[in-house]
Motif scaffolding. Structure first.
Motif, PDB file in Angstrom:
ATOM      1  N   ALA A  63       0.833  -1.205   0.000  1.00  0.00           N
ATOM      2  CA  ALA A  63       0.000   0.000   0.000  1.00  0.00           C
ATOM      3  C   ALA A  63       0.867   1.254   0.000  1.00  0.00           C
ATOM      4  O   ALA A  63       0.561   2.239  -0.697  1.00  0.00           O
ATOM      5  CB  ALA A  63      -0.927  -0.006   1.216  1.00  0.00           C
ATOM      6  N   ALA A  64       1.961   1.242   0.768  1.00  0.00           N
ATOM      7  CA  ALA A  64       2.859   2.391   0.818  1.00  0.00           C
ATOM      8  C   ALA A  64       3.579   2.589  -0.511  1.00  0.00           C
ATOM      9  O   ALA A  64       3.756   3.723  -0.979  1.00  0.00           O
ATOM     10  CB  ALA A  64       3.867   2.216   1.949  1.00  0.00           C
ATOM     11  N   LEU A  65       4.012   1.492  -1.131  1.00  0.00           N
ATOM     12  CA  LEU A  65       4.661   1.584  -2.442  1.00  0.00           C
ATOM     13  C   LEU A  65       3.709   2.180  -3.479  1.00  0.00           C
ATOM     14  O   LEU A  65       4.098   3.031  -4.281  1.00  0.00           O
ATOM     15  CB  LEU A  65       5.132   0.199  -2.897  1.00  0.00           C
ATOM     16  CG  LEU A  65       6.371  -0.363  -2.195  1.00  0.00           C
ATOM     17  CD1 LEU A  65       6.524  -1.848  -2.485  1.00  0.00           C
ATOM     18  CD2 LEU A  65       7.633   0.399  -2.614  1.00  0.00           C
ATOM     19  N   SER A  66       2.466   1.736  -3.457  1.00  0.00           N
ATOM     20  CA  SER A  66       1.471   2.265  -4.380  1.00  0.00           C
ATOM     21  C   SER A  66       1.249   3.754  -4.143  1.00  0.00           C
ATOM     22  O   SER A  66       1.164   4.548  -5.092  1.00  0.00           O
ATOM     23  CB  SER A  66       0.152   1.505  -4.213  1.00  0.00           C
ATOM     24  OG  SER A  66      -0.864   2.055  -5.035  1.00  0.00           O
ATOM     25  N   ASP A  67       1.171   4.147  -2.882  1.00  0.00           N
ATOM     26  CA  ASP A  67       0.966   5.553  -2.528  1.00  0.00           C
ATOM     27  C   ASP A  67       2.122   6.417  -3.013  1.00  0.00           C
ATOM     28  O   ASP A  67       1.921   7.568  -3.439  1.00  0.00           O
ATOM     29  CB  ASP A  67       0.811   5.681  -1.007  1.00  0.00           C
ATOM     30  CG  ASP A  67       0.463   7.099  -0.577  1.00  0.00           C
ATOM     31  OD1 ASP A  67      -0.484   7.674  -1.148  1.00  0.00           O
ATOM     32  OD2 ASP A  67       1.132   7.616   0.333  1.00  0.00           O
ATOM     33  N   ALA A  68       3.338   5.871  -2.957  1.00  0.00           N
ATOM     34  CA  ALA A  68       4.533   6.611  -3.361  1.00  0.00           C
ATOM     35  C   ALA A  68       4.819   6.517  -4.857  1.00  0.00           C
ATOM     36  O   ALA A  68       5.699   7.226  -5.364  1.00  0.00           O
ATOM     37  CB  ALA A  68       5.736   6.104  -2.577  1.00  0.00           C
ATOM     38  N   GLY A  69       4.130   5.622  -5.557  1.00  0.00           N
ATOM     39  CA  GLY A  69       4.394   5.415  -6.974  1.00  0.00           C
ATOM     40  C   GLY A  69       5.734   4.741  -7.219  1.00  0.00           C
ATOM     41  O   GLY A  69       6.417   5.015  -8.209  1.00  0.00           O
ATOM     42  N   LEU A  70       6.091   3.816  -6.309  1.00  0.00           N
ATOM     43  CA  LEU A  70       7.378   3.130  -6.380  1.00  0.00           C
ATOM     44  C   LEU A  70       7.176   1.629  -6.510  1.00  0.00           C
ATOM     45  O   LEU A  70       6.057   1.118  -6.322  1.00  0.00           O
ATOM     46  CB  LEU A  70       8.209   3.422  -5.119  1.00  0.00           C
ATOM     47  CG  LEU A  70       8.576   4.885  -4.855  1.00  0.00           C
ATOM     48  CD1 LEU A  70       9.213   5.033  -3.483  1.00  0.00           C
ATOM     49  CD2 LEU A  70       9.520   5.405  -5.937  1.00  0.00           C
ATOM     50  N   VAL A  71       8.268   0.921  -6.813  1.00  0.00           N
ATOM     51  CA  VAL A  71       8.265  -0.543  -6.847  1.00  0.00           C
ATOM     52  C   VAL A  71       9.319  -1.027  -5.857  1.00  0.00           C
ATOM     53  O   VAL A  71      10.202  -0.260  -5.443  1.00  0.00           O
ATOM     54  CB  VAL A  71       8.575  -1.075  -8.263  1.00  0.00           C
ATOM     55  CG1 VAL A  71       7.470  -0.666  -9.228  1.00  0.00           C
ATOM     56  CG2 VAL A  71       9.927  -0.587  -8.749  1.00  0.00           C
ATOM     57  N   PRO A  72       9.255  -2.302  -5.435  1.00  0.00           N
ATOM     58  CA  PRO A  72      10.198  -2.806  -4.432  1.00  0.00           C
ATOM     59  C   PRO A  72      11.659  -2.571  -4.756  1.00  0.00           C
ATOM     60  O   PRO A  72      12.466  -2.285  -3.862  1.00  0.00           O
ATOM     61  CB  PRO A  72       9.864  -4.299  -4.365  1.00  0.00           C
ATOM     62  CG  PRO A  72       8.411  -4.369  -4.708  1.00  0.00           C
ATOM     63  CD  PRO A  72       8.218  -3.316  -5.745  1.00  0.00           C
ATOM     64  N   GLU A  73      12.026  -2.662  -6.020  1.00  0.00           N
ATOM     65  CA  GLU A  73      13.425  -2.484  -6.395  1.00  0.00           C
ATOM     66  C   GLU A  73      13.916  -1.045  -6.227  1.00  0.00           C
ATOM     67  O   GLU A  73      15.116  -0.782  -6.315  1.00  0.00           O
ATOM     68  CB  GLU A  73      13.653  -2.947  -7.835  1.00  0.00           C
ATOM     69  CG  GLU A  73      13.555  -4.462  -7.995  1.00  0.00           C
ATOM     70  CD  GLU A  73      14.571  -5.200  -7.126  1.00  0.00           C
ATOM     71  OE1 GLU A  73      15.776  -5.024  -7.338  1.00  0.00           O
ATOM     72  OE2 GLU A  73      14.143  -5.950  -6.225  1.00  0.00           O
ATOM     73  N   ASP A  74      12.989  -0.124  -5.974  1.00  0.00           N
ATOM     74  CA  ASP A  74      13.386   1.257  -5.697  1.00  0.00           C
ATOM     75  C   ASP A  74      13.909   1.428  -4.277  1.00  0.00           C
ATOM     76  O   ASP A  74      14.499   2.460  -3.952  1.00  0.00           O
ATOM     77  CB  ASP A  74      12.202   2.214  -5.896  1.00  0.00           C
ATOM     78  CG  ASP A  74      11.766   2.326  -7.348  1.00  0.00           C
ATOM     79  OD1 ASP A  74      12.645   2.288  -8.227  1.00  0.00           O
ATOM     80  OD2 ASP A  74      10.547   2.445  -7.589  1.00  0.00           O
ATOM     81  N   LEU A  75      13.684   0.419  -3.425  1.00  0.00           N
ATOM     82  CA  LEU A  75      14.076   0.515  -2.018  1.00  0.00           C
ATOM     83  C   LEU A  75      15.517   0.053  -1.815  1.00  0.00           C
ATOM     84  O   LEU A  75      15.960  -0.903  -2.423  1.00  0.00           O
ATOM     85  CB  LEU A  75      13.156  -0.338  -1.145  1.00  0.00           C
ATOM     86  CG  LEU A  75      11.654  -0.020  -1.194  1.00  0.00           C
ATOM     87  CD1 LEU A  75      10.884  -1.054  -0.381  1.00  0.00           C
ATOM     88  CD2 LEU A  75      11.382   1.388  -0.680  1.00  0.00           C
ATOM     89  N   ASP A  76      16.217   0.755  -0.923  1.00  0.00           N
ATOM     90  CA  ASP A  76      17.573   0.357  -0.547  1.00  0.00           C
ATOM     91  C   ASP A  76      17.584  -0.420   0.770  1.00  0.00           C
ATOM     92  O   ASP A  76      18.503  -1.192   1.035  1.00  0.00           O
ATOM     93  CB  ASP A  76      18.465   1.588  -0.382  1.00  0.00           C
ATOM     94  CG  ASP A  76      18.556   2.396  -1.655  1.00  0.00           C
ATOM     95  OD1 ASP A  76      18.958   1.825  -2.682  1.00  0.00           O
ATOM     96  OD2 ASP A  76      18.213   3.594  -1.625  1.00  0.00           O
ATOM     97  N   ALA A  77      16.577  -0.194   1.600  1.00  0.00           N
ATOM     98  CA  ALA A  77      16.530  -0.848   2.906  1.00  0.00           C
ATOM     99  C   ALA A  77      15.092  -0.982   3.370  1.00  0.00           C
ATOM    100  O   ALA A  77      14.219  -0.211   2.953  1.00  0.00           O
ATOM    101  CB  ALA A  77      17.346  -0.064   3.933  1.00  0.00           C
TER     102      ALA A  77
END
Length: 323
Positions: A63-77
């Protein structure tokens, strides 16, 4: 120019099962009125059989990724704050990392009970400011229903299950208090008070435990320490309670929430309150409240927010951020 950890998105998840206060009347000497008057709680959510902390974390994370318009691979940690992990090890965070399909970066858990999300948020902020990560997902998630003593009416009616997630990302600010993002943090603990809120079992004692709490003592410490830590964080950046748009507190008890707001000189109209619907979800309560507050349209870009929590340890702390 100053590096800031800015909120890019948030989300939450609550189990399907809703437990009204009236359900406890069937097995305990209690009532809806008794629970409401002492805690402000009207209902809470309990995880289904087989529904785990990492599962709820994954839902909140997506839900947070969708809200931010991001995908898991955008995360570093990825950091999960929890006192109720699926297993002793590996961490729930690595389980969430796998479930999301995140194959890079790193993941770990933080355990500071109800203050866990504040501790995790402060750690995420430090990772970003030190250059270790550019985007960090911070999740608070708990299945406290698994550690409650259902014969103890003073504790089992207070807690619920759920998960909330916030994504922080590195942004350049001007270095003043008008910057978006985390402006100040304050962390504290005092192990002398460990016996007023604890679980009476664990791995190294080879026991299975339940949550135990001395409610009056916890209340006494909570109002004083929460107001103190919020004031300390604000003072670090030259601000006071009058500068605050919203307090987003740990949702433990409405009397603690109102007592803390009063000490900060803020009306309840400036406090995000969700305890009536969620109960005390420990480390999940603040990210849940942030996500609900955003969904309600209460939190708006540029708002100055103070969020604070206290939990077993005792451990407590606060974060000042601009939304």
């Amino acid at each position: 120019m100053t590096l800031r950890a800015v909120v890019a998105g948030c989300g939450h998840y609550l189990p399907e099962r809703v437990v009204e206060n009236s359900e406890f009347e069937k097995t305990l000497e209690t009532s809806d009125e008794w629970i409401r008057s002492r805690s402000g709680i009207e209902r809470r959510h309990f995880a289904a059989e087989g529904e785990t902390t990492s599962m709820m974390s994954e839902h909140a994370a997506r839900a947070a990724l969708s809200d931010a318009g991001l995908v898991p691979e955008d995360l570093d940690a990825l950091i999960v704050a929890t006192s109720t992990p699926d297993l002793t090890f590996p961490s729930s965070a690595t389980m969430v990392q796998s479930a999301l399909g995140m194959t890079r970066g790193f993941a770990f858990d933080v355990q500071a009970v109800c203050a866990g999300f504040i501790y995790a948020l402060a750690n995420a902020n430090a990772l970003i400011l030190s250059g270790q990560a550019e985007r960090v997902m911070v999740i608070g998630a708990e299945t406290f229903s698994k550690i409650l003593d259902w014969s103890d009416r003073s504790t089992c009616v207070l807690f619920g299950d759920g998960a909330g997630a916030v994504i922080l990302e590195a942004k350049i600010g001007t270095g003043n208090v008008q910057d978006r993002g985390i402006l100040a943090t304050d962390l504290n603990s005092d192990g002398r008070f460990k016996d007023i809120l604890y679980v009476d079992g664990g791995v190294s004692t080879n026991t299975t435990g339940h949550l135990r709490m001395e409610g009056k003592e916890v209340f006494r410490h909570a109002v004083e320490k929460l107001a103190q830590t919020a004031t300390t964080s604000l003072a670090k950046v030259g601000l006071t309670g009058s500068d605050v748009d919203w307090v987003v507190p740990h949702q433990a008890n409405i009397r603690i929430i109102t007592g803390t707001a009063k000490k900060l000189g803020l009306p309840m109209e400036n406090v995000i309150v969700t305890v009536q619907d969620h109960g005390n979800t420990s480390a999940a309560s603040i990210p849940l409240a942030l996500s609900v507050g955003k969904a309600r349209g209460q939190l708006k870009a540029g708002d100055l927010i103070v969020t604070e929590a206290i939990g077993g340890g005792l451990a407590w702390g606060s974060v000042v951020l601009r939304w």
